[in-house]
Write an enzyme that holds these catalytic residues in place. Structure first.
Site, PDB file in Angstrom:
ATOM      1  N   SER A   1       0.838  -1.074   0.006  1.00  0.00           N
ATOM      2  CA  SER A   1      -0.001   0.061  -0.102  1.00  0.00           C
ATOM      3  C   SER A   1       0.863   1.389   0.158  1.00  0.00           C
ATOM      4  CB  SER A   1      -0.821  -0.072   1.289  1.00  0.00           C
ATOM      5  OG  SER A   1      -1.570   1.325   1.450  1.00  0.00           O
TER       6      SER A   1
ATOM      7  N   TYR B   1      -2.176  -1.055  10.258  1.00  0.00           N
ATOM      8  CA  TYR B   1      -2.182  -1.035   8.857  1.00  0.00           C
ATOM      9  C   TYR B   1      -0.918  -0.538   8.258  1.00  0.00           C
ATOM     10  CZ  TYR B   1      -4.024  -0.870   3.949  1.00  0.00           C
ATOM     11  OH  TYR B   1      -4.212  -0.912   2.648  1.00  0.00           O
TER      12      TYR B   1
ATOM     13  N   LYS C   1       1.759  -3.009   6.011  1.00  0.00           N
ATOM     14  CA  LYS C   1       2.011  -2.875   4.732  1.00  0.00           C
ATOM     15  C   LYS C   1       3.459  -2.695   4.362  1.00  0.00           C
ATOM     16  CE  LYS C   1      -2.025  -3.909   3.081  1.00  0.00           C
ATOM     17  NZ  LYS C   1      -2.221  -5.029   2.316  1.00  0.00           N
TER      18      LYS C   1
END
Length: 258
Positions: free
Chosen positions: A148, A163, A167
């Site tokens: 990401s 998150y 990533k």
């Protein structure tokens, strides 16, 4: 043979985790349209079966739906047995399943942290490892992991440390595997999408204020579309990317450029 013919995936078999909807669905559609037989992996088997049926009818390729929790080694092992039983080989693996939780770091529970890391990082490791075991025996194959733009920046205004960390881990995992496998015919790359206008995102009432903020900040003034990730996935899955490994492709409409 021209470049377009070389980019075809005829005779290949691929899998996509988190393939029932969103980015995974778009990538699965593209791989099948390019000629690959396909396994759609998702924990939501009903949605995966619906998506598989639509793609199979549209493309004429063999598309199967497989239920698996990518955080469970036994599920991943069963997934691979089903894939090999159906296709006999594996040429491309798109390790895409992931989740996000917007929780302030000081309030995040251990369980919330662990769930994101387990799915986004451990799940990518387990599925890419399983694919690699098959591909290394074959002497060829391509693994594509979904990272990401959040691996490169700290998103605002939403709090999502788990998150972002997961990533960033995906990118380093990708690079590490790429170096380990480079002389054995298996390539490993990642894509780092920016904000994507999936159905779930666009239909979320809680995200509407954030979407307005993101679009205001974005150089292109909009979110990306899942379909705008299709061409890079087909390129990485095929033979024309034979010298491409250990790379992370940021596809974010220049969001991370400032």
């Amino acid at each position: 043979m021209g470049i377009l013919e070389k980019m075809r995936l005829d005779g290949k078999a691929s899998f996509v985790t988190g393939g029932a909807r969103g980015i995974g669905k778009a990538i699965a559609q593209a791989l099948a349209e390019a000629g690959s037989d396909l396994a759609l992996i998702d924990i939501d088997i009903e949605e995966a079966e619906k998506t598989a049926e639509v793609i199979e009818k549209k493309t004429g390729k063999k598309v199967i739906a497989v239920q698996a929790d990518v955080t469970k080694p036994e599920d991943v092992e069963g997934m691979m047995k089903r894939i090999m039983g159906e296709f006999g080989h594996l040429d491309a693996a798109f390790c895409n399943a992931g989740i996000c939780m917007n929780v302030p770091a000081e309030e995040m529970t251990y369980e919330q942290w662990k769930k994101v890391i387990d799915i986004n990082l451990t799940g990518v490791f387990l599925t890419s490892q399983a694919a690699a075991k098959v591909m290394l025996k074959q002497g060829k194959g391509s693994i594509i992991n979904t990272a990401s733009m959040s691996a490169h920046i700290v998103n605002v205004p939403q709090p999502q440390c788990s998150y972002n960390a997961s990533k960033a881990g995906v990118i380093q995992l990708t690079k590490s595997m790429a170096v380990e496998f480079a002389k054995r015919g298996v390539r490993v790359n990642s894509i780092s999408p920016g904000y994507m206008a999936t159905e779930l995102t666009l239909n979320s009432e809680s995200l509407k204020p954030l979407i307005e903020k993101w679009n205001h900040m974005a150089p292109m003034g909009r979110m990306g579309k899942p379909e705008e990730l299709q061409s890079i996935a087909v390129y990485l899955a095929g033979d024309t990317s034979s010298f491409t490994t250990g790379a992370d492709f940021v596809i974010d409409g220049a969001f991370t450029c400032f």
